[in-house]
Enzyme design. Structure first.
Site, mmCIF file in Angstrom:
data_model
loop_
_atom_site.group_PDB
_atom_site.id
_atom_site.type_symbol
_atom_site.label_atom_id
_atom_site.label_comp_id
_atom_site.label_asym_id
_atom_site.label_seq_id
_atom_site.Cartn_x
_atom_site.Cartn_y
_atom_site.Cartn_z
ATOM 1 N N GLY A 1 -0.113 -4.830 -7.802
ATOM 2 C CA GLY A 1 -1.427 -4.814 -7.160
ATOM 3 C C GLY A 1 -1.396 -3.891 -5.957
ATOM 4 N N GLN B 1 -4.181 -0.293 1.950
ATOM 5 C CA GLN B 1 -2.744 0.036 1.913
ATOM 6 C C GLN B 1 -2.481 1.524 1.749
ATOM 7 O OE1 GLN B 1 -1.867 -3.203 -1.176
ATOM 8 N NE2 GLN B 1 -0.013 -3.180 0.079
ATOM 9 N N CYS C 1 4.787 -7.608 -1.055
ATOM 10 C CA CYS C 1 3.652 -6.736 -0.743
ATOM 11 C C CYS C 1 4.196 -5.331 -0.497
ATOM 12 C CB CYS C 1 2.947 -7.249 0.508
ATOM 13 S SG CYS C 1 1.555 -6.217 1.013
ATOM 14 N N LEU C 2 3.546 -4.322 -1.082
ATOM 15 C CA LEU C 2 4.049 -2.948 -0.938
ATOM 16 C C LEU C 2 4.005 -2.463 0.514
ATOM 17 C CD1 LEU C 2 2.557 -1.288 -4.158
ATOM 18 C CD2 LEU C 2 4.916 -2.031 -3.772
ATOM 19 N N HIS D 1 -4.097 -12.319 -3.302
ATOM 20 C CA HIS D 1 -3.353 -11.430 -2.399
ATOM 21 C C HIS D 1 -4.152 -10.155 -2.136
ATOM 22 C CE1 HIS D 1 0.574 -9.667 -0.867
ATOM 23 N NE2 HIS D 1 -0.159 -8.587 -1.037
ATOM 24 N N GLU D 2 -4.688 -9.549 -3.210
ATOM 25 C CA GLU D 2 -5.393 -8.263 -3.050
ATOM 26 C C GLU D 2 -6.745 -8.437 -2.361
ATOM 27 O OE1 GLU D 2 -3.567 -5.785 -3.334
ATOM 28 O OE2 GLU D 2 -1.998 -6.788 -4.481
ATOM 29 N N HIS E 1 -6.268 -8.619 1.241
ATOM 30 C CA HIS E 1 -6.109 -7.293 1.858
ATOM 31 C C HIS E 1 -7.467 -6.712 2.255
ATOM 32 C CE1 HIS E 1 -1.959 -5.977 1.843
ATOM 33 N NE2 HIS E 1 -1.778 -6.335 0.585
HETATM 34 NI NI NI Z 1 -0.032 -6.585 -0.486
#
Ligand code: NI
Length: 183
Positions: A59, A64, A106-107, A148-149, A152
């Site tokens: 995701g 991000q 998380c990236l 999660h997304e 964000h």
């Molecule tokens: Ni994330």
């Protein structure tokens, strides 16, 4: 030989964007709703998929890649199954059910993985790249990815869903990596 074609191909080429890491301020700003469903949005979505696959993520949210817009892409198959590619524009959770407590990453927080409490099932509504609204249900990993997304897009990061104790440990680890120059 045919430079116009070559230029066209170049323009359509997908790009790997830079993923920003915590504490980049854009990560904690709510994204702007998308109102124009145009080529620029399509390009952003294509680039986000490319960027997510390059980092082996499931995701990725536009903040991000430093774009403060309510756009997120999800693909639990890591690019192996085109049918699992999901584009969510202006998404919102409309129903939450049950609880799950599983590890999440998380990236924007490389190497950090912690257990996070989430709803077991969610229903979401979102627009597609053409602006058409749709609804979808998710369980387990997909439910977690949705939550999660969408977090964000509200400027909410997963470290703020952890206990204060765990968050302090994570922040300490990040400061250590920053000192070592590896964050
Ligand atoms: Ni994330």
């Amino acid at each position: 030989m045919d430079t116009s074609n070559r230029y066209g191909a170049f323009k359509k080429n997908k790009m790997i964007l830079k993923i920003v890491k915590y504490p980049e301020p854009v990560l904690q700003q709510p994204g702007e709703p998308v109102t124009e469903f145009n080529g620029e949005l399509k390009k952003l979505v294509a680039d986000m998929f490319e960027t997510m696959y390059a980092s082996q993520g499931i995701g990725l949210a536009a903040p991000q890649v430093a774009v403060s817009k309510r756009v997120t892409v999800i693909d639990l198959s890591l690019g192996k199954d085109p049918a699992q590619k999901l584009v969510l524009i202006n998404p919102e959770v409309i129903l939450r059910e049950g609880k799950q407590y599983e590890e999440e990453g998380c990236l924007s927080f490389p190497e950090i993985r912690e257990k996070i409490s989430r709803a077991a099932k969610v229903s979401i509504r979102a627009q597609n790249e053409k602006g058409k609204w749709f609804e979808m249900d998710g369980e387990e990993l997909l439910s977690r990815a949705f939550q999660h997304e969408i977090d964000h897009l509200d400027g909410m990061l997963f470290i703020f869903r952890m206990s204060a104790l765990k968050r302090d440990l994570v922040l300490r680890k990040i400061r250590k990596l920053q000192r070592e120059g590896t964050w």
